[in-house]
Design a protein around this motif. Structure first.
Motif, PDB file in Angstrom:
ATOM      1  N   GLU A 251       0.819  -1.213   0.000  1.00 51.28           N
ATOM      2  CA  GLU A 251       0.000   0.000   0.000  1.00 51.28           C
ATOM      3  C   GLU A 251       0.856   1.267   0.000  1.00 51.28           C
ATOM      4  O   GLU A 251       0.319   2.360   0.151  1.00 51.28           O
ATOM      5  CB  GLU A 251      -0.922   0.000   1.221  1.00 51.28           C
ATOM      6  CG  GLU A 251      -1.968  -1.112   1.214  1.00 51.28           C
ATOM      7  CD  GLU A 251      -3.109  -0.823   0.253  1.00 51.28           C
ATOM      8  OE1 GLU A 251      -3.592   0.320   0.236  1.00 51.28           O
ATOM      9  OE2 GLU A 251      -3.504  -1.741  -0.486  1.00 51.28           O
ATOM     10  N   ARG A 252       2.155   1.089  -0.078  1.00 53.92           N
ATOM     11  CA  ARG A 252       3.086   2.226  -0.124  1.00 53.92           C
ATOM     12  C   ARG A 252       2.824   3.225   1.009  1.00 53.92           C
ATOM     13  O   ARG A 252       2.705   4.434   0.797  1.00 53.92           O
ATOM     14  CB  ARG A 252       2.977   2.925  -1.479  1.00 53.92           C
ATOM     15  CG  ARG A 252       3.201   1.957  -2.642  1.00 53.92           C
ATOM     16  CD  ARG A 252       2.699   2.518  -3.974  1.00 53.92           C
ATOM     17  NE  ARG A 252       3.411   3.720  -4.367  1.00 53.92           N
ATOM     18  CZ  ARG A 252       4.568   3.715  -4.989  1.00 53.92           C
ATOM     19  NH1 ARG A 252       5.146   2.583  -5.305  1.00 53.92           N
ATOM     20  NH2 ARG A 252       5.156   4.841  -5.319  1.00 53.92           N
ATOM     21  N   PHE A 537     -20.719  -0.378  -4.398  1.00 53.25           N
ATOM     22  CA  PHE A 537     -19.977   0.515  -3.499  1.00 53.25           C
ATOM     23  C   PHE A 537     -18.470   0.464  -3.707  1.00 53.25           C
ATOM     24  O   PHE A 537     -17.758   1.296  -3.169  1.00 53.25           O
ATOM     25  CB  PHE A 537     -20.352   0.218  -2.042  1.00 53.25           C
ATOM     26  CG  PHE A 537     -21.837   0.316  -1.825  1.00 53.25           C
ATOM     27  CD1 PHE A 537     -22.445   1.558  -1.742  1.00 53.25           C
ATOM     28  CD2 PHE A 537     -22.628  -0.817  -1.784  1.00 53.25           C
ATOM     29  CE1 PHE A 537     -23.817   1.676  -1.587  1.00 53.25           C
ATOM     30  CE2 PHE A 537     -24.002  -0.712  -1.633  1.00 53.25           C
ATOM     31  CZ  PHE A 537     -24.614   0.522  -1.542  1.00 53.25           C
ATOM     32  N   GLY A 538     -18.000  -0.488  -4.469  1.00 48.19           N
ATOM     33  CA  GLY A 538     -16.586  -0.550  -4.812  1.00 48.19           C
ATOM     34  C   GLY A 538     -15.716  -1.104  -3.694  1.00 48.19           C
ATOM     35  O   GLY A 538     -15.980  -0.893  -2.521  1.00 48.19           O
ATOM     36  N   ILE A 539     -14.697  -1.830  -4.126  1.00 48.62           N
ATOM     37  CA  ILE A 539     -13.715  -2.347  -3.177  1.00 48.62           C
ATOM     38  C   ILE A 539     -12.564  -1.358  -3.121  1.00 48.62           C
ATOM     39  O   ILE A 539     -12.033  -0.956  -4.167  1.00 48.62           O
ATOM     40  CB  ILE A 539     -13.201  -3.728  -3.649  1.00 48.62           C
ATOM     41  CG1 ILE A 539     -14.357  -4.734  -3.633  1.00 48.62           C
ATOM     42  CG2 ILE A 539     -12.036  -4.203  -2.800  1.00 48.62           C
ATOM     43  CD1 ILE A 539     -14.066  -6.002  -4.426  1.00 48.62           C
ATOM     44  N   TYR A 540     -12.183  -0.963  -1.940  1.00 52.46           N
ATOM     45  CA  TYR A 540     -11.111   0.021  -1.803  1.00 52.46           C
ATOM     46  C   TYR A 540      -9.801  -0.526  -2.366  1.00 52.46           C
ATOM     47  O   TYR A 540      -9.363  -1.619  -1.997  1.00 52.46           O
ATOM     48  CB  TYR A 540     -10.920   0.402  -0.328  1.00 52.46           C
ATOM     49  CG  TYR A 540      -9.722   1.299  -0.114  1.00 52.46           C
ATOM     50  CD1 TYR A 540      -9.736   2.611  -0.570  1.00 52.46           C
ATOM     51  CD2 TYR A 540      -8.585   0.844   0.533  1.00 52.46           C
ATOM     52  CE1 TYR A 540      -8.633   3.443  -0.405  1.00 52.46           C
ATOM     53  CE2 TYR A 540      -7.478   1.665   0.718  1.00 52.46           C
ATOM     54  CZ  TYR A 540      -7.518   2.955   0.247  1.00 52.46           C
ATOM     55  OH  TYR A 540      -6.429   3.764   0.425  1.00 52.46           O
ATOM     56  N   ALA A 541      -9.196   0.215  -3.281  1.00 58.48           N
ATOM     57  CA  ALA A 541      -7.888  -0.153  -3.831  1.00 58.48           C
ATOM     58  C   ALA A 541      -7.126   1.152  -3.994  1.00 58.48           C
ATOM     59  O   ALA A 541      -7.490   1.981  -4.827  1.00 58.48           O
ATOM     60  CB  ALA A 541      -8.038  -0.853  -5.172  1.00 58.48           C
ATOM     61  N   SER A 542      -6.097   1.332  -3.192  1.00 60.31           N
ATOM     62  CA  SER A 542      -5.457   2.657  -3.121  1.00 60.31           C
ATOM     63  C   SER A 542      -4.954   3.132  -4.488  1.00 60.31           C
ATOM     64  O   SER A 542      -4.941   4.326  -4.745  1.00 60.31           O
ATOM     65  CB  SER A 542      -4.318   2.638  -2.110  1.00 60.31           C
ATOM     66  OG  SER A 542      -3.414   1.607  -2.442  1.00 60.31           O
ATOM     67  N   GLU A 560     -12.776  -2.725  -8.235  1.00 54.02           N
ATOM     68  CA  GLU A 560     -11.877  -2.078  -7.282  1.00 54.02           C
ATOM     69  C   GLU A 560     -11.738  -0.617  -7.685  1.00 54.02           C
ATOM     70  O   GLU A 560     -11.625  -0.307  -8.869  1.00 54.02           O
ATOM     71  CB  GLU A 560     -10.503  -2.740  -7.306  1.00 54.02           C
ATOM     72  CG  GLU A 560     -10.549  -4.233  -7.028  1.00 54.02           C
ATOM     73  CD  GLU A 560      -9.167  -4.824  -6.786  1.00 54.02           C
ATOM     74  OE1 GLU A 560      -8.534  -4.417  -5.800  1.00 54.02           O
ATOM     75  OE2 GLU A 560      -8.732  -5.665  -7.571  1.00 54.02           O
ATOM     76  N   GLN A 561     -11.716   0.261  -6.713  1.00 54.63           N
ATOM     77  CA  GLN A 561     -11.571   1.669  -7.047  1.00 54.63           C
ATOM     78  C   GLN A 561     -10.916   2.427  -5.901  1.00 54.63           C
ATOM     79  O   GLN A 561     -10.993   2.019  -4.740  1.00 54.63           O
ATOM     80  CB  GLN A 561     -12.929   2.283  -7.398  1.00 54.63           C
ATOM     81  CG  GLN A 561     -13.939   2.237  -6.276  1.00 54.63           C
ATOM     82  CD  GLN A 561     -15.328   2.615  -6.748  1.00 54.63           C
ATOM     83  OE1 GLN A 561     -15.982   1.844  -7.453  1.00 54.63           O
ATOM     84  NE2 GLN A 561     -15.796   3.781  -6.337  1.00 54.63           N
ATOM     85  N   GLN A 562     -10.315   3.547  -6.268  1.00 57.44           N
ATOM     86  CA  GLN A 562      -9.522   4.271  -5.287  1.00 57.44           C
ATOM     87  C   GLN A 562     -10.371   4.806  -4.136  1.00 57.44           C
ATOM     88  O   GLN A 562      -9.878   4.945  -3.021  1.00 57.44           O
ATOM     89  CB  GLN A 562      -8.788   5.424  -5.967  1.00 57.44           C
ATOM     90  CG  GLN A 562      -7.669   5.951  -5.104  1.00 57.44           C
ATOM     91  CD  GLN A 562      -6.855   7.014  -5.799  1.00 57.44           C
ATOM     92  OE1 GLN A 562      -7.323   7.643  -6.756  1.00 57.44           O
ATOM     93  NE2 GLN A 562      -5.643   7.219  -5.333  1.00 57.44           N
ATOM     94  N   ASP A 563     -11.610   5.119  -4.425  1.00 58.44           N
ATOM     95  CA  ASP A 563     -12.463   5.590  -3.334  1.00 58.44           C
ATOM     96  C   ASP A 563     -13.516   4.537  -2.987  1.00 58.44           C
ATOM     97  O   ASP A 563     -14.587   4.855  -2.503  1.00 58.44           O
ATOM     98  CB  ASP A 563     -13.104   6.927  -3.695  1.00 58.44           C
ATOM     99  CG  ASP A 563     -13.968   6.829  -4.937  1.00 58.44           C
ATOM    100  OD1 ASP A 563     -13.938   5.762  -5.601  1.00 58.44           O
ATOM    101  OD2 ASP A 563     -14.682   7.802  -5.254  1.00 58.44           O
TER     102      ASP A 563
END
Ligand SMILES: Cc1ncc(C[n+]2csc(CCOP(=O)(O)OP(=O)(O)O)c2C)c(N)n1
Ligand SMILES: [Mg+2]
Length: 888
Positions: A251-252, A537-542, A560-563
């Protein structure tokens, strides 16, 4: 690897030297970066053409930051040393005094003695209490170092001498101080419970990740805020400590800094007497993708290393193991000269100008503010990776007679001589009476050191640690939000899990609080039928979704999405619990209330990550734990390691956990709605545990006026048809349906009328009864109060048969208030992988077993014919000679 290299024979030293000269020349002419670039390419080519290069996971046993790369210390070293010495003094005095007055009360001197510089450089230069109007850094203080944190807060004027006097006397005098960081006990001070080893590191990693989650979802502002975790080197042996390292690098998380206080000792002895803990951890963290900074040697060593032309000093440093390093600090300067430097004439010569005392004082890196400052600076400036600082220190640093000794961890009291030596060692200037009495000392506010201390904290945005709870911004949604759960189901009927997923979807879509809801799932979404949430609702993916999912053209694809809102954690209940903790305490740490729902296999919750749940309670966490695939007989086809019959027992051990075992959709709606009201709107320190089952059955319409009973733990679900029950049947979860079936069986086949009750929470009923009983005990002159369980069923006739998919001890919790009335049927014992019908027969919780138990009990009470009862057992398929499932 190392050995293999040294064993190699140099077949052509001249050629070797030519290569080395060429390298020197590149560095000289084009700089180290260019040299590094070339070497990397050479190495790549070497691999391509079949040259076997050793993979090195370690750098040499010296500081990562070379002296020439250091910046000068920006602070006033003398004043900072004075402040640190006073902190050391007050911490030592606090523990030592308390043990003198109250022998054995505990406390630790040696841990803080080793970590003092690491904390103080942070307090003076790095730990931001705020960033403008935003909350500041989140610091996980090593638990056993708490005396030093208290001592500093005392110097800052935030704690009084009375506080320090009452260290670990929080039950006697006021105000008191808790032994370790406990938000439950000191809610205005500590944020993170860290003293159960291993909990701090994993929580810190997920905290840093959760911070990014909130930023990426634009729920909080982006700031340079960091998560700092101060950890013991012994602590790193806990599986939780290192179990999630790759999440941090993946996740840096450059907002995360681990500082390991490598004092080489734990409680009993050396952490790695026969090896080197620093090198071991360096290799592991480098391998996991972290930026690693070693801070091993203080400034005094720079000159020795500079003059080490033979390379034998470095060799000596590398060949010594930690057990020897410990001895060097335990046995004094002459010993170090002989045993460390004396191994080679060249190294002995390096220190010939130093006295034994000077040799002993050659500091380790973690005790040198310049080295520590530079490491912290490099850590906070590093981007793209989390940073680990390995700071080598001495346990019990500067405390005569305990320094680096094996029993040092438990040293609590110092004799007069040791106290005086301690003062001399750190040059602690004190008024005579303070020194004599070993009392606490804070210089006047006008003194330069106090002015400096306050100014530094002012620059860094305030004092810390400090825990603040802002007013609530959340209004609980109305129960009508969940209308779909309140009015019964149509075929195909759902399970309570499916009903919950419906409820969660409604909540996620809620105008006001939808954004605050955080679904957390450890790779079980499909198990629970939650995959519909992925797309919605999307899966969080930074970093967003970097590939086109194979199911992209499907309606419910893996999005997957950033938000993204969903935290899909993979198979880590511990990691999920750490996310749940970050989310459930965000109301204080980020001043934003979040409502986490952590949905998991109930078997892998309390018993697997129970200590993290305990820490969550200590941290005053809020949210909903949802134990899916609950029940030892309802989860069929899995077997002994999956079937949970005891999480409710374990839940009852956590004081702030309200645990419910609902049977129907409307019960879940009522509990969750009221839970949001109590936890958020009313700001109670509380969290919920709900069991969810996967058995499909008709969900009834919510009976009029049931809400109060649902929340208190019991309500009458179905009265006897003739209204004259001779018997009461309690059921919970899907076993309530078995009770209803038994009610019918008893009436139709045996002419026995009974009432059926849904018991949603024995845990809550017991707690209320205990509270009431206590009140009665303490108020003998007042009219007696009646526990709810008694007022609810006291008037109902006959014995009570309570059946549950959990252990018998769950219903038994209320037995003391229903004297001689209860017969409990539950699922004590190991599960099996058979189907529900067989499981329920095996554990004797099916309708037939409930009816048989009822008739048997009535027969014993003289209210039913004994011979008829015996025959009934046979008719109902209950074999009296079968093995007891509790032991089978
Ligand atoms: C889970 C857990 N197990 C055991 C302990 C008891 N314990 C407290 S401190 C300690 C040794 C700590 O050593 P280390 O992590 O090296 O810290 P140091 O005090 O040396 O800085 C132990 C075993 C604990 N607090 N938590
Ligand atoms: Mg240690």
């Amino acid at each position: 690897m190392h050995q293999k290299r040294t064993e190699r024979v140099d077949l052509d030293p001249q050629e070797t030297n030519e290569w080395l000269d060429a390298l020197d020349q590149v560095v000289e002419e084009a700089g180290p970066d260019r040299a590094s670039f070339i070497l990397e390419h050479v190495a790549k080519r070497a691999r391509q053409i079949g040259v076997d290069l050793p993979i090195r996971q370690n750098t040499p046993y010296i500081n990562t930051i070379a002296p020439e790369d250091e910046v000068p210390f920006p602070g006033d070293r003398a004043l900072e040393r004075r402040i640190k010495s006073l902190t050391r003094w007050n911490a030592m005095a606090m523990v030592s005094r308390q043990n003198k007055f109250d022998h054995g009360i505990g406390g630790h001197i040696a841990t803080y003695a080793s970590i003092a510089t690491l904390f103080e450089v942070g307090f003076n230069h790095f730990f931001h209490a705020s960033y403008g109007d935003q909350p500041g850094d989140l610091v996980y203080f090593q638990g056993h170092a708490s005396p030093g944190v208290y001592a500093r807060a005392f110097l800052e004027g935030r704690l009084t001498a009375e506080h320090l006097e009452n260290f670990r006397h929080e039950l006697r005098d006021h105000p008191g101080l808790s032994s370790y960081p406990h938000p439950w006990l000191m809610p205005g001070f500590w944020k993170f419970p860290t003293v159960s080893m291993g909990i701090g590191p994993i929580n810190a990693i997920y905290q840093a990740r959760y911070m990014r989650y909130l930023e990426n979802r634009e729920l909080i502002a982006k700031t340079p805020r960091k998560v700092w975790a101060f950890l013991g080197d012994g602590e790193m042996d806990e599986p939780e400590s290192m179990g999630s390292l790759t999440l941090a690098s993946r996740e840096r998380l450059d907002n995360l800094v681990f500082v390991i206080n490598a004092n080489l000792q734990r409680l009993d002895g050396p952490v790695r007497g026969n090896g080197k803990i620093v090198q071991e951890l360096e290799a592991a963290f480098l391998g996991a993708g972290w930026n690693v900074i070693k801070v091993l040697w203080g400034t005094d060593w720079d000159d020795l290393l500079e003059r080490d032309k033979s390379g034998l000093l470095l060799q000596r440093m590398e060949e010594c193991v930690d057990g020897e390093y410990q001895s060097f600090k335990a046995r004094g300067g002459a010993f170090v000269r002989k045993e460390f430097f004396g191994k080679y004439p060249e190294t002995l010569q390096l220190v010939e100008h130093l006295t034994d005392d000077q040799i002993f004082r050659l500091r380790r890196g973690g005790h040198d503010p310049i080295k520590v400052y530079n490491a912290y600076k490099a850590a906070v400036e590093h981007t793209g990776q989390p940073t680990l600082i390995l700071a080598k220190t001495v346990k019990g640093y500067g405390v005569a007679e305990i320094e680096a000794r094996n029993p040092t961890h438990q040293q609590k009291e110092l004799n007069d001589r040791a106290v005086q030596l301690f003062r001399q060692r750190f040059d602690i200037q004190l008024p005579d009476d303070v020194a004599q009495n070993v009392s606490f000392y804070r210089p006047p506010d006008s003194s330069p050191e106090m002015a400096y201390l306050h100014e530094r904290r002012k620059q860094l945005g305030g004092y810390m640690p400090q825990r603040v709870v802002p007013a609530s911004q959340i209004h609980a949604p109305k129960l009508e939000t969940f209308t779909e759960l309140l009015h019964g189901s149509k075929a195909p009927h759902p399970s309570t899990t499916m009903a919950f997923v419906k409820l969660l979807t409604l909540l996620l879509k809620h105008q006001e609080i939808g954004k605050r809801v955080v679904p957390i799932i450890p790779d079980e979404a499909r198990t629970f039928g939650m995959e519909s949430l992925f797309r919605q609702f999307g899966i969080y993916a930074s970093g967003g979704q970097l590939y086109k999912p194979h199911d992209a053209d499907m309606f419910l694809y893996y999005k997957e999405q950033q938000d993204g809102q969903i935290l899909e954690e993979g198979i880590t209940e511990a990691g999920s619990m750490a996310s749940f903790t970050a989310a459930g305490t965000a109301y204080s740490n980020y001043r934003i209330e979040m409502i986490p729902f952590f949905i998991y296999y109930s078997m892998f919750g309390f018993q697997r990550v129970g200590d993290l749940i305990w820490a969550f309670a200590d941290a005053r966490g809020k949210g909903f734990l949802m134990g899916g695939t609950a029940g030892r007989t309802t989860l069929s086809g899995e077997g002994l390691q999956h079937q949970d019959g005891h999480s409710l027992v374990l839940a009852s051990t956590v004081p702030t956990c309200a645990a419910y075992d609902p049977a129907y959709a409307y019960e879940i709606a009522v509990i969750v709605q009221d839970g949001i009201r109590r936890m958020y709107q009313e700001q109670e320190s509380l969290f919920y545990y709900l069991t969810l089952y996967n058995e499909n059955y008709p969900m009834p319409h919510m009976p009029e006026g049931a809400a109060e009973g649902i929340l208190k733990g019991i309500y009458k679900f179905k009265s006897a048809e003739n209204g004259k029950a001779a018997l009461q049947l309690f059921g919970s979860g899907p076993i309530l349906n078995e009770a209803v079936r038994a009610q019918q069986m008893l009436a139709e086949r045996y002419g026995v009328a009974s009432d059926v009750w849904s018991v949603t929470s024995y845990n809550e009923l017991r707690r209320e009864a205990l509270r009431t009983e206590r009140w009665n005990r303490l108020h003998p002159d007042q009219p007696e109060r009646v526990p709810h369980i008694v007022s609810a069923v006291g008037g109902a006739q006959g014995p009570i048969i309570a059946a549950t998919d959990y252990m018998k001890v769950v219903p038994d919790q209320v037995a003391p208030w229903l004297p001689s009335r209860m017969v409990t049927l539950g699922t004590d014992g190991f599960g099996r992988s058979d189907n529900r019908e067989h499981l329920r027969r095996h554990f004797e919780v099916n309708a037939e077993s409930i009816a048989a138990a009822a008739l048997s009990r009535l027969a014993r009470d003289g209210a039913f014919d004994k011979a008829r009862a015996k025959k009934a057992l046979d008719e109902l398929g209950v074999d009296p000679e079968r093995a007891d499932p509790a032991l089978a």
